[in-house]
Every structure is written in C-alpha cells, then in structure tokens.
Design a protein around this motif. Structure first.
Motif, PDB file in Angstrom:
ATOM      1  N   ARG A 181       0.830  -1.210   0.000  1.00 29.00           N
ATOM      2  CA  ARG A 181       0.000   0.000   0.000  1.00 29.00           C
ATOM      3  C   ARG A 181       0.862   1.255   0.000  1.00 29.00           C
ATOM      4  NH1 ARG A 181      -3.145  -3.418   3.367  1.00 29.00           N
ATOM      5  NH2 ARG A 181      -5.158  -3.898   2.393  1.00 29.00           N
ATOM      6  N   LEU A 182       1.926   1.227   0.776  1.00 26.58           N
ATOM      7  CA  LEU A 182       2.834   2.365   0.819  1.00 26.58           C
ATOM      8  C   LEU A 182       3.422   2.645  -0.559  1.00 26.58           C
ATOM      9  CD1 LEU A 182       4.600   4.469   2.262  1.00 26.58           C
ATOM     10  CD2 LEU A 182       6.240   2.615   2.738  1.00 26.58           C
ATOM     11  N   PHE A 183       3.874   1.612  -1.225  1.00 31.29           N
ATOM     12  CA  PHE A 183       4.499   1.806  -2.533  1.00 31.29           C
ATOM     13  C   PHE A 183       3.486   2.351  -3.545  1.00 31.29           C
ATOM     14  CE2 PHE A 183       6.083   0.630  -6.708  1.00 31.29           C
ATOM     15  CZ  PHE A 183       7.376   1.116  -6.632  1.00 31.29           C
ATOM     16  N   VAL A 184       2.281   1.815  -3.540  1.00 31.86           N
ATOM     17  CA  VAL A 184       1.244   2.305  -4.456  1.00 31.86           C
ATOM     18  C   VAL A 184       0.949   3.780  -4.182  1.00 31.86           C
ATOM     19  CG1 VAL A 184      -1.186   2.103  -5.110  1.00 31.86           C
ATOM     20  CG2 VAL A 184       0.206   0.044  -4.871  1.00 31.86           C
ATOM     21  N   HIS A 185       0.815   4.152  -2.902  1.00 31.79           N
ATOM     22  CA  HIS A 185       0.530   5.543  -2.555  1.00 31.79           C
ATOM     23  C   HIS A 185       1.658   6.472  -2.977  1.00 31.79           C
ATOM     24  CE1 HIS A 185      -2.443   4.163   0.794  1.00 31.79           C
ATOM     25  NE2 HIS A 185      -3.048   4.328  -0.368  1.00 31.79           N
ATOM     26  N   ILE A 186       2.899   6.053  -2.778  1.00 33.50           N
ATOM     27  CA  ILE A 186       4.042   6.876  -3.174  1.00 33.50           C
ATOM     28  C   ILE A 186       4.074   7.026  -4.695  1.00 33.50           C
ATOM     29  CG2 ILE A 186       6.563   6.930  -3.314  1.00 33.50           C
ATOM     30  CD1 ILE A 186       6.615   5.605  -0.543  1.00 33.50           C
ATOM     31  N   ALA A 187       3.856   5.910  -5.405  1.00 32.55           N
ATOM     32  CA  ALA A 187       3.896   5.954  -6.873  1.00 32.55           C
ATOM     33  C   ALA A 187       2.812   6.880  -7.414  1.00 32.55           C
ATOM     34  CB  ALA A 187       3.727   4.550  -7.441  1.00 32.55           C
ATOM     35  N   GLU A 188       1.615   6.815  -6.849  1.00 28.07           N
ATOM     36  CA  GLU A 188       0.509   7.629  -7.357  1.00 28.07           C
ATOM     37  C   GLU A 188       0.674   9.097  -6.990  1.00 28.07           C
ATOM     38  OE1 GLU A 188      -2.976   5.661  -5.890  1.00 28.07           O
ATOM     39  OE2 GLU A 188      -2.962   4.163  -7.508  1.00 28.07           O
ATOM     40  N   ALA A 189       1.281   9.373  -5.841  1.00 36.17           N
ATOM     41  CA  ALA A 189       1.490  10.767  -5.429  1.00 36.17           C
ATOM     42  C   ALA A 189       2.748  11.366  -6.062  1.00 36.17           C
ATOM     43  CB  ALA A 189       1.596  10.854  -3.915  1.00 36.17           C
ATOM     44  N   GLY A 190       3.688  10.494  -6.452  1.00 37.34           N
ATOM     45  CA  GLY A 190       4.955  10.992  -6.968  1.00 37.34           C
ATOM     46  C   GLY A 190       5.785  11.658  -5.891  1.00 37.34           C
TER      47      GLY A 190
END
Length: 300
Positions: free
Chosen positions: A9-18
């Motif tokens: 979840r952390l990685f997805v959130h970081i990727a989507e937020a940039g």
C-alpha cells in the motif's frame, strides 16, 4: 524476499502521489519510516524501484513492474474480504476505473453523482488513460472497469456495449465548411486544427489519422476541455473534432456549426471492459448496470 501489505500500500501511494512524504501520510506512516520500508523493499528485491529527486520520486522500470503486481494483489485482497465478510453488496467497496477522455468529461460525472448518492459506503478512483493503457490495466487487474470507444482488442475480456459515440466536426459559423452537411476527414486537413491536451485518448486517435492523411503540421492549440475547444473554434482559431454530446451542448451558447464526418470511424460504440463481470465486487457490477441504464435513458 520479505514484504507485507503495508509495504504494498505504501508503494502504491508513493507511486501515485509521486512523492514519498505524501505517500507515507496516506499510509499513516512517518516519512523516515516510509523511506526505511522502501529501502528494505528494494534490498529484498535486489532492484531499485524509485528514482529520487528534489521534486519527488518517479518509478524505475522495476518500479513499474512492482506497482502493477502490488495493485493486483491489493485488489484481490479487497475481493477476498468482500467474499468472506458478507459485504459483497453494491453499498460498499472501492471501484477503480480507467476511462477515455469523453467518458471523464461528458457522462461519468452525472453517472457517478447518481450512483454514489445512494451508496455512501462506495468510493471511486477514476483516471483518464489512453485506450491501450485501459485495455492493459483490465487485463492485468490494475483496474476494475475500463471505458473505451471504437475498435478495441477485446481478446480475453468481457465487453458490455452501453451507448454510441459519434464524432462531429466543429467549425466557426461563417467557416468555409459550415454549410456542408458532411465532409471527409481528409478534406478538413486543409485547415488548422485544434485539439485536446497531450495524453487524451481522442488526441492520440486523431493524431494517428492525421499522420495517415499527411497532415504534417502541429495542432494550432491544445486545450484541457471540449468547452475550451469550442470557444477557440468560435473565435476562429481553428476547427476541431468533438463528440456529439459535447458539441451539441455548446452550440446552445456558442456560435459554432457542426458538420457530419463521412468516415466510418466517426461512429463508435462505447464499451465497459472487465475481466469477468461475475467476479467483480457488488459495487462494480452495480456501476456497470448504472452505465447501461443511463445510456438506455437517452443520454449519450
């Protein structure tokens, strides 16, 4: 290799937020804790997942691969939770949608407003994507629903037709083509065209047609909306290809004329793409029904 669902979840959130800090906040972690988790994840995978810069982060090729799998795993967990908690109704859950430009701007706002009004427990993530990216996302499970128009490779997918999308030529009222009942697309290329922004499905489609027909000039103007296109057309900046639903709405307030396009591609069927309708959570199936019923009610 070791990681848990929080890492995904952390990685997805970081990727989507940039942005690492914003992604950490969405996962309820501090920035140092999130950074430590990502570095441990990269060490375990023996691959760099992020490029780190002063303005944020971007994904490496390995990061793109990991993001795709992380989304699939998290969506499957959501489905599993629905099946075993008895919450597979249409009143709760999360639906991820990839859609083309016309869907995002022309009919999904009204569809979602009606759909969500009676379903306070449902959340929606809807993103504008190119057609090939929509199809890919449905195939690999990173999106639940894909909304597309025209000829699309539907191999291995379920496609539910729900309406028709007609493209028209919009020109200023006193333009040389304004009195024509119909025109071939090739004949429009003698005039300056304007279009939507880079990344829009319609622009990508029309650019391919322009290249085939020898239109070797850059678009005069690129804009973010059909309304902005129509205003530029009204002012005489250029002409443009616009979906009928948007074009007819803007003729009520702007001095533009609409001309039919003779080419067969101008009439396109709209589809919802899914991997399996039966396997969707209840909210996903209900949203597909809402789209079909909305179109049957006369909206385009």
């Amino acid at each position: 290799m070791h990681f848990d669902f929080t890492d995904l979840r952390l990685f997805v959130h970081i990727a989507e937020a940039g942005n690492l800090t914003q992604g950490a906040a969405q996962t309820f972690l501090s920035a140092p804790a999130a950074s430590a988790r990502i570095r441990a994840l990269e060490a375990g995978l023996e691959a760099q997942l992020l490029y780190r810069g002063n303005k944020g982060v971007s994904l490496t090729q390995s990061g793109e691969t990991f993001l795709r799998h992380a989304r699939i795993i998290l969506r499957q967990i959501d489905y599993l939770r629905d099946d075993f908690t008895g919450s597979d109704s249409d009143t709760s859950g999360h639906v991820r949608i990839f859609a083309n430009t016309t869907a995002i701007t022309e009919f999904m706002p009204e569809v979602l407003a009606k759909f969500l009004a009676s379903r306070p427990g449902v959340t929606i993530d809807i993103q504008e994507r190119l057609t090939q990216d929509i199809v890919r996302a449905i195939r690999d499970g990173t999106a639940d629903l894909g909304i597309v128009s025209g000829d699309v490779d539907q191999t291995g997918l379920e496609a539910i037709r729900f309406s028709t999308d007609r493209l028209l030529l919009a020109v200023p009222e006193k333009h040389a083509l304004a009195e024509r009942k119909s025109v071939g697309f090739a004949d429009t290329l003698a005039f300056e065209h304007i279009g939507l922004h880079d990344g829009s499905t319609l622009l990508a489609f029309l650019r391919g047609l322009m290249e085939k027909n020898g239109y070797d000039r850059a678009l005069r103007v690129k804009l973010r909306s059909f309304e902005a296109m129509c205003r530029m057309i009204e002012a005489g900046v250029g002409i443009g290809i616009i979906p009928e639903s948007a074009a007819r709405r803007h003729t009520k307030t702007m001095r533009i004329a609409l001309v039919s396009i003779d080419d067969s591609w101008a009439l396109r069927e709209r589809y919802v793409l899914v991997r399996s309708l039966a396997a969707l959570p209840g909210a996903g199936r209900a949203l597909v029904d809402e789209l079909v019923q909305n179109a049957a009610g006369g909206r385009k």
